[in-house]
Scaffold this active site. Sequence first.
Site, PDB file in Angstrom:
ATOM      1  N   GLY A  36       0.912  -1.269   0.026  1.00 33.10           N
ATOM      2  CA  GLY A  36       0.012  -0.041   0.001  1.00 33.10           C
ATOM      3  C   GLY A  36       0.864   1.239   0.112  1.00 33.10           C
ATOM      4  O   GLY A  36       0.562   2.153  -0.759  1.00 33.10           O
ATOM      5  N   HIS A  37       1.884   1.385   0.882  1.00 33.96           N
ATOM      6  CA  HIS A  37       2.895   2.557   1.045  1.00 33.96           C
ATOM      7  C   HIS A  37       3.467   2.591  -0.276  1.00 33.96           C
ATOM      8  O   HIS A  37       3.802   3.801  -1.035  1.00 33.96           O
ATOM      9  CB  HIS A  37       3.942   2.178   1.920  1.00 33.96           C
ATOM     10  CG  HIS A  37       3.349   2.125   3.350  1.00 33.96           C
ATOM     11  ND1 HIS A  37       3.400   0.909   4.250  1.00 33.96           N
ATOM     12  CD2 HIS A  37       2.853   3.202   4.079  1.00 33.96           C
ATOM     13  CE1 HIS A  37       3.018   1.299   5.377  1.00 33.96           C
ATOM     14  NE2 HIS A  37       2.449   2.566   5.530  1.00 33.96           N
ATOM     15  N   GLY A 147      -3.099   7.218   1.698  1.00 37.51           N
ATOM     16  CA  GLY A 147      -3.863   6.317   1.233  1.00 37.51           C
ATOM     17  C   GLY A 147      -5.322   6.684   1.800  1.00 37.51           C
ATOM     18  O   GLY A 147      -5.520   7.243   2.832  1.00 37.51           O
ATOM     19  N   LYS A 149      -7.282   4.292   2.773  1.00 39.33           N
ATOM     20  CA  LYS A 149      -7.810   3.675   4.025  1.00 39.33           C
ATOM     21  C   LYS A 149      -7.973   4.248   5.051  1.00 39.33           C
ATOM     22  O   LYS A 149      -9.084   4.257   5.903  1.00 39.33           O
ATOM     23  CB  LYS A 149      -6.929   2.287   4.380  1.00 39.33           C
ATOM     24  CG  LYS A 149      -7.407   1.425   5.320  1.00 39.33           C
ATOM     25  CD  LYS A 149      -6.569   0.254   5.669  1.00 39.33           C
ATOM     26  CE  LYS A 149      -5.024   0.634   6.367  1.00 39.33           C
ATOM     27  NZ  LYS A 149      -5.345   0.956   7.667  1.00 39.33           N
ATOM     28  N   ASP A 150      -7.267   5.146   5.338  1.00 41.21           N
ATOM     29  CA  ASP A 150      -7.405   6.243   6.503  1.00 41.21           C
ATOM     30  C   ASP A 150      -8.216   7.559   5.953  1.00 41.21           C
ATOM     31  O   ASP A 150      -7.766   8.678   5.449  1.00 41.21           O
ATOM     32  CB  ASP A 150      -5.992   6.812   6.891  1.00 41.21           C
ATOM     33  CG  ASP A 150      -5.290   5.819   7.594  1.00 41.21           C
ATOM     34  OD1 ASP A 150      -5.826   5.336   8.812  1.00 41.21           O
ATOM     35  OD2 ASP A 150      -4.322   5.231   7.003  1.00 41.21           O
ATOM     36  N   MET A 184      -4.680  -3.665   3.240  1.00 41.41           N
ATOM     37  CA  MET A 184      -3.263  -3.508   3.763  1.00 41.41           C
ATOM     38  C   MET A 184      -2.953  -2.664   4.743  1.00 41.41           C
ATOM     39  O   MET A 184      -3.491  -1.658   4.740  1.00 41.41           O
ATOM     40  CB  MET A 184      -2.233  -3.645   2.761  1.00 41.41           C
ATOM     41  CG  MET A 184      -2.237  -4.702   1.695  1.00 41.41           C
ATOM     42  SD  MET A 184      -0.584  -4.539   0.792  1.00 41.41           S
ATOM     43  CE  MET A 184      -0.976  -6.163  -0.338  1.00 41.41           C
ATOM     44  N   SER A 185      -2.289  -3.033   5.879  1.00 40.36           N
ATOM     45  CA  SER A 185      -2.135  -2.199   6.972  1.00 40.36           C
ATOM     46  C   SER A 185      -1.005  -2.855   7.942  1.00 40.36           C
ATOM     47  O   SER A 185      -0.677  -4.077   8.118  1.00 40.36           O
ATOM     48  CB  SER A 185      -3.363  -2.408   7.946  1.00 40.36           C
ATOM     49  OG  SER A 185      -2.866  -1.850   9.186  1.00 40.36           O
ATOM     50  N   SER A 186       0.005  -1.939   8.263  1.00 44.24           N
ATOM     51  CA  SER A 186       0.985  -2.513   9.055  1.00 44.24           C
ATOM     52  C   SER A 186       0.554  -3.188  10.218  1.00 44.24           C
ATOM     53  O   SER A 186       1.300  -4.124  10.913  1.00 44.24           O
ATOM     54  CB  SER A 186       1.901  -1.226   9.546  1.00 44.24           C
ATOM     55  OG  SER A 186       2.231  -0.465   8.469  1.00 44.24           O
TER      56      SER A 186
HETATM   57  O1  PAF Z   1      -1.225   7.335   8.008  1.00 41.65           O
HETATM   58  C1  PAF Z   1      -0.348   7.443   8.515  1.00 41.65           C
HETATM   59  O2  PAF Z   1       0.723   6.576   8.559  1.00 41.65           O
HETATM   60  C2  PAF Z   1       0.001   8.445   9.594  1.00 41.65           C
HETATM   61  O3  PAF Z   1      -1.035   8.788  10.315  1.00 41.65           O
HETATM   62  C3  PAF Z   1       0.874   9.570   9.163  1.00 41.65           C
HETATM   63  C4  PAF Z   1      -0.055  10.468   8.064  1.00 41.65           C
HETATM   64  C5  PAF Z   1       2.192   9.206   8.444  1.00 41.65           C
HETATM   65  C6  PAF Z   1       1.181  10.869  10.244  1.00 41.65           C
HETATM   66  O4  PAF Z   1       1.826  10.225  11.399  1.00 41.65           O
END
Ligand code: PAF
Length: 282
Positions: A36-37, A147, A149-150, A184-186
Amino acid sequence: MNILKSVEEMKLWANEVHAQSHKLALVPTMGFLHAGHLSLVREAQERCTRVVVSIFVNPAQFAPGEDLATYPHDINGDVQKLRDMGVDAVFMPTTDIIYPKGFDTFISPDKLGDELCGASRPIHFKGVCTVVAILFRVTQCDSAIFGQKDYQQLQIIKRMNQDLHLGVDVIGMPIIRENDGLAMSSRNAYLSESERLQALCLSQSLEWAQRRVRDGETDIETLTNGIKQQIQAHPLATIDYVRLVDAQSLEAVENLQAPILCALAVHLGKTRLIDNRVLTPL
Ligand code: PAF
């Protein structure tokens, strides 16, 4: 690839980049990078001639008792992935650099931060806005890629960027999913085998809702209850929230006439996962 650790190094590099007439894109992350990243990095590379990825686990967005201390990390693996992708710079400051002694200024969203994740994580978006504003300023980025997802985070950052005239082109990118649909998520790394299986209730209930909407269902309560039932059928899953809201304002809606956001937060054991989908009527 430039590894930048201090604000001074970051600013110096950004000045050089701009002096050479490049456009700079920022991909803000908390590390433990997954596909995802990396999709955000690819978008950044498409949009701008230089890309910086920040890796910083931001303590200000974790409440006491949340997973700050155990947040997964793999800094060497992250750096290697970014090097392989041809990223130009990584900004990885320590907490003392972002929040030096005496730090006392925070940015909080108002209404947009009240509901959904803001209701169960009251300080979260204050921490997010503060660090993102710092990152925008220090990296001097032209664009920043987040992303979807957030989803709520993205809406809040877009609003902050507009309200405070930060001048960054804020871009949201689609959720990247595992083959079986899990977003996907850490934090997926925390899941046991059985939790991982039951975590599919998030994406599956969203798909169910989209099917119901395509079949003509417009009643918000019917859809919300249906999603809750789908999730509750999984014994390891506990609902934090299931909300259908206006996709822009994130306010409650009474009927599904325009596209609306269906957003979920569900605990699988100790792990809190989020997912969402914009439901489009026929
Ligand atoms: O989405 C994230 O991983 C975090 O909330 C971010 C945007 C890097 C801020 O810490």
